[in-house]
Design a protein around this motif. Structure first.
Motif, short mmCIF file in Angstrom:
data_model
loop_
_atom_site.label_atom_id
_atom_site.label_comp_id
_atom_site.label_asym_id
_atom_site.label_seq_id
_atom_site.Cartn_x
_atom_site.Cartn_y
_atom_site.Cartn_z
N TRP A 53 0.81 -1.21 0.00
CA TRP A 53 0.00 0.00 0.00
C TRP A 53 0.85 1.27 0.00
O TRP A 53 0.49 2.27 -0.61
CB TRP A 53 -0.92 -0.02 1.22
CG TRP A 53 -1.82 1.17 1.33
CD1 TRP A 53 -2.97 1.42 0.63
CD2 TRP A 53 -1.63 2.31 2.19
NE1 TRP A 53 -3.52 2.62 1.00
CE2 TRP A 53 -2.72 3.19 1.97
CE3 TRP A 53 -0.67 2.66 3.13
CZ2 TRP A 53 -2.86 4.39 2.64
CZ3 TRP A 53 -0.79 3.86 3.81
CH2 TRP A 53 -1.88 4.71 3.56
N LEU A 54 2.00 1.24 0.67
CA LEU A 54 2.84 2.43 0.78
C LEU A 54 3.43 2.86 -0.55
O LEU A 54 3.78 4.03 -0.74
CB LEU A 54 3.98 2.18 1.78
CG LEU A 54 3.60 2.04 3.25
CD1 LEU A 54 4.84 1.74 4.09
CD2 LEU A 54 2.91 3.31 3.76
N ASN A 55 3.55 1.93 -1.48
CA ASN A 55 4.23 2.24 -2.74
C ASN A 55 3.49 3.25 -3.60
O ASN A 55 4.06 3.80 -4.54
CB ASN A 55 4.46 0.96 -3.54
CG ASN A 55 5.49 0.05 -2.88
OD1 ASN A 55 6.26 0.48 -2.04
ND2 ASN A 55 5.50 -1.21 -3.28
N GLN A 56 2.24 3.53 -3.28
CA GLN A 56 1.49 4.51 -4.04
C GLN A 56 2.02 5.93 -3.81
O GLN A 56 1.67 6.86 -4.54
CB GLN A 56 0.01 4.45 -3.66
CG GLN A 56 -0.27 4.86 -2.22
CD GLN A 56 -1.73 4.76 -1.86
OE1 GLN A 56 -2.58 5.37 -2.52
NE2 GLN A 56 -2.04 3.98 -0.83
N PHE A 57 2.84 6.09 -2.77
CA PHE A 57 3.35 7.41 -2.43
C PHE A 57 4.70 7.71 -3.09
O PHE A 57 5.48 8.52 -2.59
CB PHE A 57 3.47 7.54 -0.91
CG PHE A 57 2.16 7.40 -0.20
CD1 PHE A 57 1.21 8.41 -0.26
CD2 PHE A 57 1.86 6.24 0.50
CE1 PHE A 57 -0.01 8.27 0.38
CE2 PHE A 57 0.65 6.09 1.15
CZ PHE A 57 -0.30 7.11 1.08
N GLY A 58 4.96 7.06 -4.22
CA GLY A 58 6.17 7.34 -4.97
C GLY A 58 6.06 8.62 -5.78
O GLY A 58 5.07 9.36 -5.69
N ILE A 59 7.07 8.87 -6.60
CA ILE A 59 7.07 10.06 -7.46
C ILE A 59 6.23 9.78 -8.69
O ILE A 59 6.50 8.85 -9.44
CB ILE A 59 8.51 10.43 -7.87
CG1 ILE A 59 9.34 10.78 -6.65
CG2 ILE A 59 8.50 11.59 -8.86
CD1 ILE A 59 10.81 10.95 -6.94
N GLN A 60 5.23 10.62 -8.92
CA GLN A 60 4.38 10.53 -10.11
C GLN A 60 4.66 11.76 -10.96
O GLN A 60 4.18 12.85 -10.65
CB GLN A 60 2.91 10.44 -9.70
CG GLN A 60 2.62 9.20 -8.86
CD GLN A 60 1.30 9.29 -8.13
OE1 GLN A 60 0.38 9.99 -8.57
NE2 GLN A 60 1.19 8.58 -7.02
N PRO A 61 5.47 11.58 -12.00
CA PRO A 61 5.98 12.72 -12.77
C PRO A 61 4.90 13.65 -13.31
O PRO A 61 3.85 13.21 -13.81
CB PRO A 61 6.75 12.05 -13.90
CG PRO A 61 7.16 10.73 -13.33
CD PRO A 61 6.02 10.31 -12.47
N LEU A 62 5.19 14.95 -13.17
CA LEU A 62 4.38 16.04 -13.69
C LEU A 62 2.96 16.08 -13.12
O LEU A 62 2.12 16.85 -13.62
CB LEU A 62 4.32 15.98 -15.22
CG LEU A 62 5.69 16.08 -15.93
CD1 LEU A 62 5.51 15.99 -17.43
CD2 LEU A 62 6.40 17.37 -15.55
#
Length: 217
Positions: A53-62
């Protein structure tokens, strides 16, 4: 007669601090690096029970909503294999930086933020970037650039060691695997070079001070 003052025993926190201060300086400098590595493992174990679940808080470009990922992405990994591949070089090169510069915190923060921002700017739209490899690539680039700029034997030796041990990471700049963030690797390396240049003034001052100390003037 007034009652005797009670004997104050040091708290457990103070005892831990005093214990850490008793270690040799080279161990003390490495402790923050080990602490960061431990944090990565704790979070991955927690995420294991959360089903990723935590992995959704990664970098989502632009994506404006993906900007907080600049802070969180290096702490998150897609599994223990991914984490292990980052832990060893993170500890090895992070410790080198801590020993060489005594500015590990500032250097890491600079690479972390600049590398994350670069990933947010150049990463593919609709992707999610996680992992400490942005820091690892930043460390590698920093150490090589620092070795050139500082012109100190130990710094040059560290740069050579990085090239010999981790020279193969240059393949990570190529878009060969869609599951590997080559943009994060490139942004991390660029951040490492920028931080090294920003640190050049201090690095050269350190070099002059050592040269003057050796020359006695």
């Amino acid at each position: 007669m007034s009652p005797a003052d009670p004997v104050r025993r040091p708290s457990s926190r103070h005892r831990v601090i005093e214990k850490l201060r008793s270690y040799p300086a080279w161990i003390q400098r490495a402790l923050p690096v080990l602490g960061l590595a431990l944090l990565l493992w704790v979070l991955e174990i927690i995420d294991l029970f959360l089903g990723g679940w935590l992995n959704q808080f990664g970098i989502q470009p632009l994506e404006p909503s993906g900007l907080p990922g600049i802070l969180f992405a290096p702490l998150l990994h897609s599994g223990f294999g991914h984490l292990i591949s980052n832990t060893v070089p993170l500890v090895v090169m992070g410790t080198m930086i801590a020993w060489l510069t005594r500015r590990w915190w500032l250097i890491t923060a600079g690479i972390w933020l600049l590398g994350g921002l670069g990933t947010w700017l150049i990463g593919g739209i609709g992707t999610n970037h996680i992992g400490a490899s942005v820091i690892v690539y930043g460390y590698a680039a920093f150490l090589v650039a620092y070795g050139i700029l500082a012109r100190r034997f130990t710094a040059i030796l560290a740069a050579v060691a990085v090239v010999l041990l981790y020279g193969g990471i240059v393949w990570g700049f190529l878009p060969m695997n869609p599951r590997i963030s080559w943009q994060g690797h490139l942004a991390g390396a660029a951040a490492g070079v920028l931080v090294a240049f920003a640190d050049t003034k201090q690095a050269r001052r350190d070099w002059r001070e050592r040269r003057e100390a050796l020359g006695g003037g």
